[in-house]
Motif scaffolding. Structure first.
Motif, mmCIF file in Angstrom:
data_model
loop_
_atom_site.group_PDB
_atom_site.id
_atom_site.type_symbol
_atom_site.label_atom_id
_atom_site.label_comp_id
_atom_site.label_asym_id
_atom_site.label_seq_id
_atom_site.Cartn_x
_atom_site.Cartn_y
_atom_site.Cartn_z
ATOM 1 N N VAL A 15 -8.910 -37.949 -0.950
ATOM 2 C CA VAL A 15 -8.339 -36.661 -1.799
ATOM 3 C C VAL A 15 -9.029 -35.597 -1.405
ATOM 4 O O VAL A 15 -10.084 -35.417 -1.115
ATOM 5 N N TYR A 16 -8.319 -34.486 -0.718
ATOM 6 C CA TYR A 16 -8.756 -33.108 -0.191
ATOM 7 C C TYR A 16 -8.919 -32.092 -1.182
ATOM 8 O O TYR A 16 -7.740 -31.824 -1.767
ATOM 9 N N TYR A 17 -9.747 -31.586 -1.208
ATOM 10 C CA TYR A 17 -10.009 -30.442 -2.133
ATOM 11 C C TYR A 17 -10.079 -29.057 -1.558
ATOM 12 O O TYR A 17 -11.227 -28.958 -0.513
ATOM 13 N N CYS A 18 -9.626 -27.967 -1.875
ATOM 14 C CA CYS A 18 -10.346 -26.678 -1.258
ATOM 15 C C CYS A 18 -11.189 -26.004 -2.537
ATOM 16 O O CYS A 18 -11.050 -26.350 -3.401
ATOM 17 N N GLU A 23 -17.519 -35.184 0.077
ATOM 18 C CA GLU A 23 -18.054 -34.631 1.265
ATOM 19 C C GLU A 23 -17.396 -33.427 1.813
ATOM 20 O O GLU A 23 -16.239 -33.163 1.814
ATOM 21 N N PHE A 24 -18.355 -32.647 2.537
ATOM 22 C CA PHE A 24 -17.859 -31.522 3.338
ATOM 23 C C PHE A 24 -17.078 -31.785 4.430
ATOM 24 O O PHE A 24 -17.312 -32.730 5.246
ATOM 25 N N THR A 81 -5.352 -32.637 -3.285
ATOM 26 C CA THR A 81 -4.205 -33.467 -2.758
ATOM 27 C C THR A 81 -4.463 -34.643 -1.995
ATOM 28 O O THR A 81 -5.479 -34.596 -1.111
ATOM 29 N N GLN A 82 -3.706 -35.788 -2.043
ATOM 30 C CA GLN A 82 -4.115 -36.974 -1.664
ATOM 31 C C GLN A 82 -3.419 -36.935 -0.188
ATOM 32 O O GLN A 82 -2.277 -36.636 0.242
ATOM 33 N N VAL A 83 -4.167 -37.448 0.860
ATOM 34 C CA VAL A 83 -3.973 -37.685 2.142
ATOM 35 C C VAL A 83 -4.107 -39.344 2.352
ATOM 36 O O VAL A 83 -5.255 -39.686 2.280
ATOM 37 N N THR A 84 -3.215 -40.041 2.711
ATOM 38 C CA THR A 84 -3.320 -41.369 3.000
ATOM 39 C C THR A 84 -2.832 -41.646 4.630
ATOM 40 O O THR A 84 -1.591 -41.269 5.171
ATOM 41 N N PHE A 140 -13.169 -29.740 1.178
ATOM 42 C CA PHE A 140 -13.932 -31.141 0.930
ATOM 43 C C PHE A 140 -12.921 -32.282 0.700
ATOM 44 O O PHE A 140 -11.809 -32.087 0.472
ATOM 45 N N ARG A 141 -13.526 -33.532 0.959
ATOM 46 C CA ARG A 141 -12.875 -34.582 0.413
ATOM 47 C C ARG A 141 -13.650 -35.853 0.103
ATOM 48 O O ARG A 141 -14.769 -35.877 0.135
ATOM 49 N N GLN A 142 -12.720 -36.657 -0.761
ATOM 50 C CA GLN A 142 -13.555 -37.620 -1.562
ATOM 51 C C GLN A 142 -12.384 -38.968 -1.437
ATOM 52 O O GLN A 142 -11.452 -39.066 -1.818
#
Length: 127
Positions: free
Chosen positions: A93-96, A46-47, A121-124, A37-39
């Motif tokens: 930010v990506y979450y598993c 969101e999924f 974990t942050q993805v930019t 998921f990511r926010q």
């Protein structure tokens, strides 16, 4: 419960690639569907993608289909998210997360189905 630790995030230019990893502890990893998921800032979480316990079923958000690939290695207790052709709108930010149920045939996509979450974990993605 499953403890999850994400890694692999970072700063990348638009069009670039990243591979996220999520290492899980616990003996039930191989029996649970896993999801990413990511926010993004000021947005709801969101999924993104999910995979069932046997890797026979995957699901993707429309926004990432054809660009992201979820996979897992049950022997290594790890789930991956390969991301290519990244766009600035992928910044988040990506979450598993691990499914609360065991041996679910179809990969879950609802956040309420997932009982264990990593720290993110942050993805930019820069334009």
């Amino acid at each position: 419960q499953v403890q999850l630790v994400e890694s692999g995030g970072g700063l990348v230019q638009a069009g670039g690639s990243l591979r996220l990893s999520c290492a899980a502890s616990g003996r039930t990893f191989s029996t649970r569907a896993m999801g990413w998921f990511r926010q993004a800032p000021r947005k709801e979480r969101e999924f993104v993608a999910a995979i069932n316990w046997s890797s026979s079923h995957t699901r993707y958000a429309d926004s990432v289909k054809g660009r992201f690939t979820i996979s897992r290695d049950n022997a290594e207790n790890t789930v991956y998210l390969q991301m290519i052709s990244l766009k600035p709108e992928d910044t988040a930010v990506y979450y598993c997360a691990a499914d609360s149920a065991l041996y679910r045939i179809n990969a879950a996509i609802a956040q309420t189905d997932f009982g264990s979450w990593g720290q993110g974990t942050q993805v930019t993605v820069s334009s």
